[in-house]
Design a protein around this motif. Structure first.
Motif, PDB file in Angstrom:
ATOM      1  N   THR A 158      23.500 -72.866  47.452  1.00  0.00           N
ATOM      2  CA  THR A 158      23.649 -72.340  49.110  1.00  0.00           C
ATOM      3  C   THR A 158      24.282 -73.036  49.328  1.00  0.00           C
ATOM      4  O   THR A 158      24.858 -72.397  50.608  1.00  0.00           O
ATOM      5  CB  THR A 158      22.446 -71.161  49.297  1.00  0.00           C
ATOM      6  N   ASP A 159      23.915 -74.467  49.939  1.00  0.00           N
ATOM      7  CA  ASP A 159      24.714 -75.220  50.759  1.00  0.00           C
ATOM      8  C   ASP A 159      25.957 -74.470  50.561  1.00  0.00           C
ATOM      9  O   ASP A 159      27.017 -74.673  51.859  1.00  0.00           O
ATOM     10  CB  ASP A 159      24.588 -77.083  50.670  1.00  0.00           C
ATOM     11  N   ILE A 160      26.440 -74.264  49.515  1.00  0.00           N
ATOM     12  CA  ILE A 160      27.893 -74.527  49.474  1.00  0.00           C
ATOM     13  C   ILE A 160      28.662 -73.053  49.831  1.00  0.00           C
ATOM     14  O   ILE A 160      28.038 -72.285  48.827  1.00  0.00           O
ATOM     15  CB  ILE A 160      28.625 -74.601  48.200  1.00  0.00           C
ATOM     16  N   SER A 161      29.812 -72.398  50.465  1.00  0.00           N
ATOM     17  CA  SER A 161      30.023 -71.428  50.756  1.00  0.00           C
ATOM     18  C   SER A 161      30.723 -71.148  49.731  1.00  0.00           C
ATOM     19  O   SER A 161      31.577 -71.790  48.964  1.00  0.00           O
ATOM     20  CB  SER A 161      31.121 -71.425  52.076  1.00  0.00           C
ATOM     21  N   GLY A 162      30.330 -69.581  49.655  1.00  0.00           N
ATOM     22  CA  GLY A 162      31.431 -69.129  47.673  1.00  0.00           C
ATOM     23  C   GLY A 162      30.158 -69.128  46.677  1.00  0.00           C
ATOM     24  O   GLY A 162      31.012 -68.293  45.803  1.00  0.00           O
ATOM     25  N   SER A 163      28.948 -69.177  47.651  1.00  0.00           N
ATOM     26  CA  SER A 163      28.039 -69.637  45.663  1.00  0.00           C
ATOM     27  C   SER A 163      27.532 -68.219  45.773  1.00  0.00           C
ATOM     28  O   SER A 163      27.304 -68.252  44.313  1.00  0.00           O
ATOM     29  CB  SER A 163      27.000 -70.755  45.917  1.00  0.00           C
ATOM     30  N   LEU A 205      14.493 -76.132  47.301  1.00  0.00           N
ATOM     31  CA  LEU A 205      15.447 -76.764  47.561  1.00  0.00           C
ATOM     32  C   LEU A 205      16.669 -76.898  46.842  1.00  0.00           C
ATOM     33  O   LEU A 205      17.133 -76.857  47.220  1.00  0.00           O
ATOM     34  CB  LEU A 205      15.232 -77.975  46.891  1.00  0.00           C
ATOM     35  N   PHE A 233      26.136 -67.255  41.582  1.00  0.00           N
ATOM     36  CA  PHE A 233      23.992 -67.503  42.341  1.00  0.00           C
ATOM     37  C   PHE A 233      23.479 -66.435  42.762  1.00  0.00           C
ATOM     38  O   PHE A 233      23.791 -65.628  43.572  1.00  0.00           O
ATOM     39  CB  PHE A 233      23.765 -68.565  43.287  1.00  0.00           C
ATOM     40  N   MET A 234      22.345 -65.746  41.575  1.00  0.00           N
ATOM     41  CA  MET A 234      21.960 -64.971  42.287  1.00  0.00           C
ATOM     42  C   MET A 234      20.661 -64.525  43.291  1.00  0.00           C
ATOM     43  O   MET A 234      20.718 -63.446  43.539  1.00  0.00           O
ATOM     44  CB  MET A 234      21.719 -63.576  41.140  1.00  0.00           C
ATOM     45  N   GLY A 235      20.194 -65.517  42.899  1.00  0.00           N
ATOM     46  CA  GLY A 235      19.279 -65.279  43.495  1.00  0.00           C
ATOM     47  C   GLY A 235      17.965 -66.798  42.728  1.00  0.00           C
ATOM     48  O   GLY A 235      18.464 -66.845  41.958  1.00  0.00           O
ATOM     49  N   GLY A 268      17.575 -74.026  44.699  1.00  0.00           N
ATOM     50  CA  GLY A 268      18.527 -72.739  45.645  1.00  0.00           C
ATOM     51  C   GLY A 268      18.553 -72.838  47.146  1.00  0.00           C
ATOM     52  O   GLY A 268      20.429 -73.105  46.682  1.00  0.00           O
ATOM     53  N   LYS A 269      17.977 -73.785  48.452  1.00  0.00           N
ATOM     54  CA  LYS A 269      19.186 -73.949  49.102  1.00  0.00           C
ATOM     55  C   LYS A 269      20.761 -75.352  48.868  1.00  0.00           C
ATOM     56  O   LYS A 269      21.337 -74.854  48.850  1.00  0.00           O
ATOM     57  CB  LYS A 269      18.463 -75.008  49.691  1.00  0.00           C
TER      58      LYS A 269
END
Lengths: 408, 408
Positions: free
Chosen positions: A283-288, A277, A292-294, A279-280
């Motif tokens: 990454t909902d945000i474009s350009g993350s 959740l 954010f590497m993972g 991570g989700k």
């Protein structure tokens, strides 16, 4: 004052098979533009009921907006009921027909007789383009008031409204834009925020609205005087400095990504009870991806040990839900993903798995910033979903606080 | 036929600051129990408007349900407007007051004069316990019809409704339960499903409703004759065998977890463009931990190479968004998390990052089952959110198909 009503059409909405999100989206856009949304109503696919509600609304409101009921099936009644309410016929609209045929051809759908039903629109209506679907929007006037119908698919309606309908409404009604500032506050109960705001004594023409979402409080200041709003927004922020998350409708994920970007830092996550959740949300945000590497979803103990290198004795001695384990997970994520910051969560989201010592809602969160690790234990109320959302928000708020203030 | 209206109270709902989900939840519960929900309306915090709508509804509907407006602030008008609409006074209710004081004490909140406002309820009302919050539910009768008011917080209202209000409604109204079967279908356009269902010619008393959610079609059969419904549900399933996901309201995640459990298999995920969404969806379900071991969110190429052991030359030669990369990611997840099944996704969720060759919506998915790897390239429509949700669903549907049928 321009008075508006919004109608969402479809029996499935009243029966709860689908949650109507269009009306809230439209309500938010209209309110911001200065309109007064006085009625939102869901209407079943019942011809007489729809016609009677449309008729009444066209007497009462300057602007009536509808979503849904534009499809080709016999359930789709919006065009013919609008026509009836206004007192015109529904006729085959050549522009709408052409548009539909082109869209269906592109999708390799065979055109059937039933499809033409979708192009039967109120005679003399104005049209609004739909770049994302087969059904055009349309509008008709009665008694100097206007009714405008849009599709039910949010993805289609949002673009149609922003690009075509809102410009039309702005040209039709002379609107004074309503300004608002959202102030997001974290980690305080609503009653405390309420108490502080009561002392403010906001001046005439400045509305203050408090909304609560899981784990966050949104204070909205609203009115037509932008300078006055900004002045008070600054004062409210000042009073909540320690718990201030950010201005705007940006959630904490967007705020945190900005903080990390400003500091040239990178982020990884280690998630147990949230299971992806966090991570989700990031990454909902474009350009993350520049920050954010993972992350590692270490739902099993084995994954914690092997992928995050959590020492087995920590799990044996303290349990997987412990600050010790969370700290080891945070270090593991930062090492494995080579990031300068990381956050790790482990907890009991329930409804099962709780014990007397670690009941449902027990969550341990650890943050690692440039190899310094801080951890905290939480006791979250609510059901599984609420606990997972609160955990995600607390994890992101905590890291943002650490980066901004150097402490929690 | 028992006619119902549902009202959600609060200006924030009409202004779109909050999406009203309570009404859909209540509508679904009531419909299932055999009630007819004929009106759902959002009402702003305006005393005259609320009273007039309540009055009219109490003439028209057997049962009126309201959510929201039970708090202690001056905006909270439900109790006094119900009282006014029914023609009684709002008086301090000792039971409600005791309950509130106890709840606030447990939370260590100082009780203020303003809190007592919350215990001012319509004289002679019946009460419904709230095990999760400070405000009790209450009901009053007029003209032989009943109006029942619940809090706005979903977590509080859901329990109150299921445990206390529904039993009351069942005892008050003699209801015949409506039965329904949901049939979930994946991978077909709505028009194809619609065509097939038109041929069925469902008998009188059996309703067939089609709903579309991103990437899935939900066919609902509904009526009062449970055997008839089950017979037709079996026939519908038979016609869509290849695209049948499951019965019930279970999403594909629950169906897949059950399939894996039946086969004694374990699952891991490798997520790039979904960034944790697949893991989140799986772990939304309590008890998923016996099957789902975890995953790797490999948002950066570096994470794909180091954590998932994707050979660097694959990324150089084919790009991170390629079937080759997805396949290597799936193998990596299964190896790293030692699971017998895995799924990997990599794609361009947009709005940025698209190229002529790989436009926004290009997604590669790979599945690894007992060391056999299968992959597929998709071209999903929609915005970032829609693409991510479609990717998640296609990933889970694909794995379930592979396990159930041995092919996609």
């Amino acid at each position: 004052m321009v008075r508006c009503a919004i109608f969402a059409i479809g029996s499935e909405l009243l029966e709860g098979s689908i949650v109507d999100t269009n009306s809230a989206w439209l309500g938010s856009r209209l309110t911001k533009a200065g309109f007064n949304v006085e009625q939102v109503r869901l209407i079943p696919d019942n011809r007489e009921m729809i016609v009677s509600i449309f008729r009444q609304a066209l007497n009462e409101y300057d602007c009536v907006l509808t979503t849904g009921g534009l499809g080709p099936t016999f359930d789709d009644l919006t065009a013919e009921t609008v026509a009836e309410a206004v007192g015109v016929s529904a006729v085959l609209n050549e522009t709408a027909k052409e548009h539909m045929i082109n869209r269906l051809k592109n999708r390799n759908v065979t055109i059937k007789e039933s499809h033409y039903r979708q192009a039967m629109l109120p005679e003399g209506c104005m049209l609004f383009p739909n770049e994302r679907g087969t059904a055009l929007g349309f509008g008709v006037e009665k008694n100097g008031n206007v009714i405008i119908s849009m599709p039910g698919v949010p993805y289609e309606t949002y673009l149609m409204f922003d690009e075509h309908i809102m410009p039309y409404l702005r040209s039709r009604f002379e609107m004074k834009e309503r300004h608002s500032v959202d102030i997001r506050i974290g980690g305080l109960p609503e009653s405390d925020v309420d108490d502080v705001l009561r002392e403010f004594g906001f001046p005439e023409g400045l509305e203050c609205i408090i909304n609560v979402a899981k784990g966050e409080i949104l204070v909205k200041l609203r009115g037509f005087d932008v300078e006055l709003i900004n002045e008070y927004a600054g004062r409210v922020r000042g009073r909540f400095e320690k718990n201030f998350i950010g201005f705007g409708t940006d959630g904490i994920a967007a705020v945190l990504l900005r903080t990390l970007r400003e500091k040239g830092m990178t982020l990884s996550v280690a998630e147990s009870c949230t299971g992806g959740l966090i991570g989700k949300e990031l990454t909902d945000i474009s350009g993350s991806s520049d920050v954010f590497m993972g992350g590692i979803i270490s739902y099993s103990n084995d994954a914690k040990i092997r992928l995050l290198r959590v020492p087995e004795n920590i799990i044996v001695n303290h349990g997987a839900v412990s600050e010790e384990c969370a700290r080891a997970m945070a270090i593991g994520a930062a090492n494995q993903l080579r990031t300068t910051a990381s956050v790790a969560v482990t907890g009991v989201a329930g409804p099962n798995g709780g014990t007397a010592e670690k009941p449902v809602g027990t969550v341990c969160i650890a943050w690692c910033v440039e190899k310094t690790v801080i951890s905290k234990k939480f006791d979250f109320p609510g059901d599984r979903e609420a606990i997972r959302i609160r955990t995600m928000k607390a994890a992101l708020i905590g890291l943002n606080d650490l980066l901004k203030k150097g402490s929690l």
